[in-house]
Design a protein around this motif. Structure first.
Motif, PDB file in Angstrom:
ATOM      1  N   ILE A  59     -12.471   0.623  -2.145  1.00  0.00           N
ATOM      2  CA  ILE A  59     -11.570   0.818  -0.941  1.00  0.00           C
ATOM      3  C   ILE A  59     -12.258   1.030   0.332  1.00  0.00           C
ATOM      4  O   ILE A  59     -11.908   0.341   1.325  1.00  0.00           O
ATOM      5  N   LYS A  60     -13.431   1.996   0.444  1.00  0.00           N
ATOM      6  CA  LYS A  60     -14.012   2.220   1.898  1.00  0.00           C
ATOM      7  C   LYS A  60     -14.823   1.107   2.074  1.00  0.00           C
ATOM      8  O   LYS A  60     -15.363   1.028   3.423  1.00  0.00           O
ATOM      9  N   LEU A  61     -15.082   0.040   1.385  1.00  0.00           N
ATOM     10  CA  LEU A  61     -16.166  -1.039   1.500  1.00  0.00           C
ATOM     11  C   LEU A  61     -15.363  -2.178   1.747  1.00  0.00           C
ATOM     12  O   LEU A  61     -15.871  -3.126   2.219  1.00  0.00           O
ATOM     13  N   HIS A  62     -14.009  -2.133   1.750  1.00  0.00           N
ATOM     14  CA  HIS A  62     -13.119  -3.306   1.912  1.00  0.00           C
ATOM     15  C   HIS A  62     -13.284  -3.880   3.368  1.00  0.00           C
ATOM     16  O   HIS A  62     -13.152  -3.082   4.288  1.00  0.00           O
ATOM     17  N   PRO A  63     -13.986  -5.072   3.736  1.00  0.00           N
ATOM     18  CA  PRO A  63     -14.085  -5.645   5.098  1.00  0.00           C
ATOM     19  C   PRO A  63     -12.944  -5.646   5.878  1.00  0.00           C
ATOM     20  O   PRO A  63     -12.962  -5.547   6.954  1.00  0.00           O
ATOM     21  N   GLY A  64     -11.573  -5.897   5.303  1.00  0.00           N
ATOM     22  CA  GLY A  64     -10.425  -6.096   5.831  1.00  0.00           C
ATOM     23  C   GLY A  64      -9.961  -4.516   6.429  1.00  0.00           C
ATOM     24  O   GLY A  64      -8.870  -4.342   7.283  1.00  0.00           O
ATOM     25  N   GLY A  65     -10.532  -3.487   5.762  1.00  0.00           N
ATOM     26  CA  GLY A  65     -10.145  -2.144   6.112  1.00  0.00           C
ATOM     27  C   GLY A  65      -9.347  -1.706   4.851  1.00  0.00           C
ATOM     28  O   GLY A  65      -8.853  -2.392   4.019  1.00  0.00           O
ATOM     29  N   GLU A  66      -9.351  -0.275   4.647  1.00  0.00           N
ATOM     30  CA  GLU A  66      -8.999   0.445   3.472  1.00  0.00           C
ATOM     31  C   GLU A  66      -7.382   0.324   3.150  1.00  0.00           C
ATOM     32  O   GLU A  66      -7.028   0.337   2.169  1.00  0.00           O
ATOM     33  N   ASP A  67      -6.525   0.138   4.404  1.00  0.00           N
ATOM     34  CA  ASP A  67      -5.166   0.049   4.015  1.00  0.00           C
ATOM     35  C   ASP A  67      -4.694  -0.635   3.041  1.00  0.00           C
ATOM     36  O   ASP A  67      -3.636  -0.593   2.351  1.00  0.00           O
ATOM     37  N   TRP A  68      -5.264  -2.229   2.799  1.00  0.00           N
ATOM     38  CA  TRP A  68      -4.825  -3.110   2.217  1.00  0.00           C
ATOM     39  C   TRP A  68      -4.741  -2.617   0.690  1.00  0.00           C
ATOM     40  O   TRP A  68      -3.995  -3.074  -0.124  1.00  0.00           O
ATOM     41  N   LEU A  69      -5.865  -2.030   0.262  1.00  0.00           N
ATOM     42  CA  LEU A  69      -6.125  -1.824  -1.141  1.00  0.00           C
ATOM     43  C   LEU A  69      -5.271  -0.474  -1.302  1.00  0.00           C
ATOM     44  O   LEU A  69      -4.923  -0.125  -2.359  1.00  0.00           O
ATOM     45  N   LYS A  70      -5.445   0.506  -0.278  1.00  0.00           N
ATOM     46  CA  LYS A  70      -4.529   1.644  -0.682  1.00  0.00           C
ATOM     47  C   LYS A  70      -3.025   1.151  -0.897  1.00  0.00           C
ATOM     48  O   LYS A  70      -2.398   1.977  -1.712  1.00  0.00           O
ATOM     49  N   LEU A  71      -2.426   0.536  -0.062  1.00  0.00           N
ATOM     50  CA  LEU A  71      -1.080  -0.088  -0.191  1.00  0.00           C
ATOM     51  C   LEU A  71      -0.689  -0.532  -1.384  1.00  0.00           C
ATOM     52  O   LEU A  71       0.354  -0.175  -2.002  1.00  0.00           O
ATOM     53  N   THR A  72      -1.811  -1.436  -1.990  1.00  0.00           N
ATOM     54  CA  THR A  72      -1.300  -2.385  -2.985  1.00  0.00           C
ATOM     55  C   THR A  72      -1.767  -1.892  -4.362  1.00  0.00           C
ATOM     56  O   THR A  72      -1.535  -2.501  -5.437  1.00  0.00           O
ATOM     57  N   LYS A  73      -2.216  -0.650  -4.647  1.00  0.00           N
ATOM     58  CA  LYS A  73      -2.762   0.191  -5.809  1.00  0.00           C
ATOM     59  C   LYS A  73      -1.377  -0.013  -6.666  1.00  0.00           C
ATOM     60  O   LYS A  73      -0.257   0.299  -6.271  1.00  0.00           O
ATOM     61  N   GLY A  74      -1.606  -0.464  -8.079  1.00  0.00           N
ATOM     62  CA  GLY A  74      -0.532  -0.544  -9.031  1.00  0.00           C
ATOM     63  C   GLY A  74       0.341  -1.831  -8.884  1.00  0.00           C
ATOM     64  O   GLY A  74       1.506  -1.808  -9.390  1.00  0.00           O
ATOM     65  N   THR A  75      -0.099  -2.768  -8.212  1.00  0.00           N
ATOM     66  CA  THR A  75       0.878  -4.084  -7.778  1.00  0.00           C
ATOM     67  C   THR A  75       0.111  -5.344  -8.260  1.00  0.00           C
ATOM     68  O   THR A  75      -1.265  -5.189  -8.053  1.00  0.00           O
ATOM     69  N   ASP A  76       0.645  -6.103  -8.429  1.00  0.00           N
ATOM     70  CA  ASP A  76       0.208  -7.756  -8.462  1.00  0.00           C
ATOM     71  C   ASP A  76      -0.178  -8.058  -7.103  1.00  0.00           C
ATOM     72  O   ASP A  76       0.608  -8.437  -6.356  1.00  0.00           O
ATOM     73  N   ILE A  77      -1.706  -8.402  -6.774  1.00  0.00           N
ATOM     74  CA  ILE A  77      -1.758  -8.770  -5.536  1.00  0.00           C
ATOM     75  C   ILE A  77      -2.430 -10.225  -5.692  1.00  0.00           C
ATOM     76  O   ILE A  77      -3.325 -10.750  -4.761  1.00  0.00           O
ATOM     77  N   THR A  78      -1.990 -11.239  -6.306  1.00  0.00           N
ATOM     78  CA  THR A  78      -2.635 -12.497  -6.732  1.00  0.00           C
ATOM     79  C   THR A  78      -2.308 -13.066  -5.700  1.00  0.00           C
ATOM     80  O   THR A  78      -3.418 -13.834  -5.037  1.00  0.00           O
ATOM     81  N   GLU A  79      -1.104 -13.352  -4.817  1.00  0.00           N
ATOM     82  CA  GLU A  79      -0.984 -14.221  -3.774  1.00  0.00           C
ATOM     83  C   GLU A  79      -1.828 -13.634  -2.686  1.00  0.00           C
ATOM     84  O   GLU A  79      -2.343 -14.537  -1.860  1.00  0.00           O
ATOM     85  N   ALA A  80      -1.717 -12.330  -2.574  1.00  0.00           N
ATOM     86  CA  ALA A  80      -2.586 -11.810  -1.242  1.00  0.00           C
ATOM     87  C   ALA A  80      -3.784 -12.203  -1.555  1.00  0.00           C
ATOM     88  O   ALA A  80      -4.601 -12.449  -0.334  1.00  0.00           O
ATOM     89  N   PHE A  81      -4.378 -11.850  -2.422  1.00  0.00           N
ATOM     90  CA  PHE A  81      -5.919 -12.110  -2.603  1.00  0.00           C
ATOM     91  C   PHE A  81      -6.556 -13.596  -2.446  1.00  0.00           C
ATOM     92  O   PHE A  81      -7.284 -13.931  -1.804  1.00  0.00           O
ATOM     93  N   GLU A  82      -5.608 -14.744  -3.010  1.00  0.00           N
ATOM     94  CA  GLU A  82      -5.825 -15.940  -2.758  1.00  0.00           C
ATOM     95  C   GLU A  82      -5.707 -16.314  -1.257  1.00  0.00           C
ATOM     96  O   GLU A  82      -6.444 -17.201  -0.718  1.00  0.00           O
ATOM     97  N   ALA A  83      -4.612 -15.847  -0.506  1.00  0.00           N
ATOM     98  CA  ALA A  83      -4.164 -16.162   1.005  1.00  0.00           C
ATOM     99  C   ALA A  83      -5.338 -15.750   2.042  1.00  0.00           C
ATOM    100  O   ALA A  83      -5.293 -16.164   2.983  1.00  0.00           O
ATOM    101  N   HIS A  84      -6.067 -14.492   1.379  1.00  0.00           N
ATOM    102  CA  HIS A  84      -6.738 -14.069   2.468  1.00  0.00           C
ATOM    103  C   HIS A  84      -8.058 -14.033   2.243  1.00  0.00           C
ATOM    104  O   HIS A  84      -8.766 -13.487   3.123  1.00  0.00           O
TER     105      HIS A  84
END
Length: 439
Positions: free
Chosen positions: A56-81
């Motif tokens: 989370i703290k190493l994520h180049p886009g910022g911590e929020d993206w991973l904090k918000l999406t914990k417990g969810t399917d992030i397939t589309e977001a992972f592929e698109a970003h």
């Protein structure tokens, strides 16, 4: 009306948990996804579960993206970003196990399919593109914000509601331009959006993670949050919505940002106040500053503030709602779908969007009118200033896969938006079947 009893997704998407909660907040939407996505408390990408806590703290886009999406399917977001292979190469380090539940979403990302093919070409092209278009986006957005502040103070100083109208339009333009930046890695320009009384953090959920990933589906918050007043999915609706929405739509646009503010405030208070951030106070710095600088009464500063907010809200609503997605010829969940082997995520994005010929081609208009909308949906984190450089590759790939890019006029989209509000019938003709050609 309980829409879960009358509407069934033609894409086979389960009716989202908490979709019709009165707040229609990002927090509720994410809680619903935690129930529906089969991520088992982790982060799901395709059919695998990953524990990304240590990243989370190493994520180049910022911590929020991973904090918000914990417990969810992030397939589309992972592929698109992500455009490089590095994120995918890192994933095995965080692998937990295979998911036990099938994916709730039908979209595919085949390596030889439309989207992954286009993304590889775009990734190569991005390395050749200049920096100055991105810098121009920054300068234009900074200039709009500076003009908004100046116009706001001038409206108070000269007690001019006409100047207030100008300030409101500048606020709408600034908010739309700032939308370019909350799609990107953490940066200060995304906070310009918060001056509109809307929350950039909330929009990272409702717009980036919901609308962009599941466009015009039953999981799209920009569809559900306007119901039952503006009802875009093809289903039985109240005659007032069907026949009178064109009359009361401007009222909805006018209160859009203030309602969003109240919704965000209520949700943060319900969450215990722990999520209350400084950004919720940003809109009120302008009337305070004007009061200090001009010496006008506090009451007049407040009156002018709400006048400007309403004008800005109307401008934002008029542009946003009529920008790209609502027309009877655009796919809305419930309409006939492509064959299951053609549910490529990128193709779905093109089925659910139209571009406007008056906007395409101008950096300023694209930045301030949600322009180049198809490319923006396909690659949301790419700066708006770079999108025009991608058209040759984009159109070539569309031709190869037999995918249609729909281009129309602004007037046609405005008319189509109201036709869709009155439309109760599903489109029985699926989008055109793919026809591959040689590159």
């Amino acid at each position: 009306m309980d829409m879960s009893k009358i509407f069934h997704s033609s894409l086979g998407i389960k009716y989202p948990t908490l979709r019709d909660h009165p707040l229609h907040s990002g927090s509720k939407w994410l809680k619903g996804k935690n129930v529906d996505d089969g991520a088992e408390g982790y982060w799901r990408i395709h059919d695998n579960l990953y524990d990304l806590h240590s990243f989370i703290k190493l994520h180049p886009g910022g911590e929020d993206w991973l904090k918000l999406t914990k417990g969810t399917d992030i397939t589309e977001a992972f592929e698109a970003h992500h455009f490089t292979s590095m994120p995918e190469d890192l994933l095995p380090n965080f692998f937990i196990r295979k998911a036990t539940q099938t994916r709730n979403l039908p979209f595919t990302f085949d390596d030889r399919g439309f989207y992954k093919t286009l993304k590889r070409k775009v990734a190569e092209e991005l390395e050749k593109l200049p920096e100055h278009p991105k810098n121009r986006s920054k300068y234009l957005t900074d200039a709009l914000f500076s003009l908004y502040v100046t116009a706001f103070i001038s409206a108070v100083r000269y007690r001019s509601f006409s100047v207030g109208i100008l300030a409101g339009i500048l606020l709408g333009l600034t908010a739309i331009a700032a939308h370019n930046f909350f799609h990107q890695k953490d940066n200060f320009r995304r906070f310009y959006f918060d001056f509109s009384m809307m929350s950039s953090r909330e929009w990272r959920i409702s717009h980036v993670l919901s609308h962009h990933m599941y466009t015009n589906t039953i999981s799209d918050m920009e569809i559900s949050s306007l119901e039952p007043f503006l009802w875009y999915l093809p289903a039985k609706r109240h005659f007032i919505v069907k026949y009178c929405s064109w009359l009361y739509s401007p009222v909805i646009y006018g209160v859009l940002t203030m309602v969003h503010f109240l919704k965000t405030l209520i949700q943060e208070l319900l969450d215990g106040g722990s999520g209350l951030s400084f950004t919720i106070l940003l809109p009120f710095t302008l009337p305070l500053l004007s009061w200090v600088i001009t010496g006008q009464s506090a009451l007049f500063c407040i009156v002018m503030f709400f006048w400007i907010i309403i004008v800005g809200s109307v401008h934002f609503g008029l542009v946003g709602v009529n920008a790209a997605h609502h027309h009877p010829q655009i796919f809305h969940d419930g309409d006939a779908i492509r064959p299951l082997n053609e549910l490529d995520w990128g193709i779905h994005q093109l089925d659910a969007v139209m571009d406007r010929r008056e906007i395409t081609g101008s950096h300023f208009l694209v930045l301030t009118n949600f322009g180049d909308h198809a490319l923006h949906h396909l690659f949301p984190s790419i700066d708006h200033g770079l999108l025009e450089y991608l058209y040759p590759i984009f159109l070539e790939t569309c031709k190869h896969f037999g995918v249609e890019w729909k281009l129309t006029s602004q007037l046609e989209l405005v008319k189509g938006q109201f036709l869709q509000l009155a439309n109760e019938k599903v489109n029985s003709e699926p989008p055109k079947k793919l026809l591959h050609t040689k590159l």
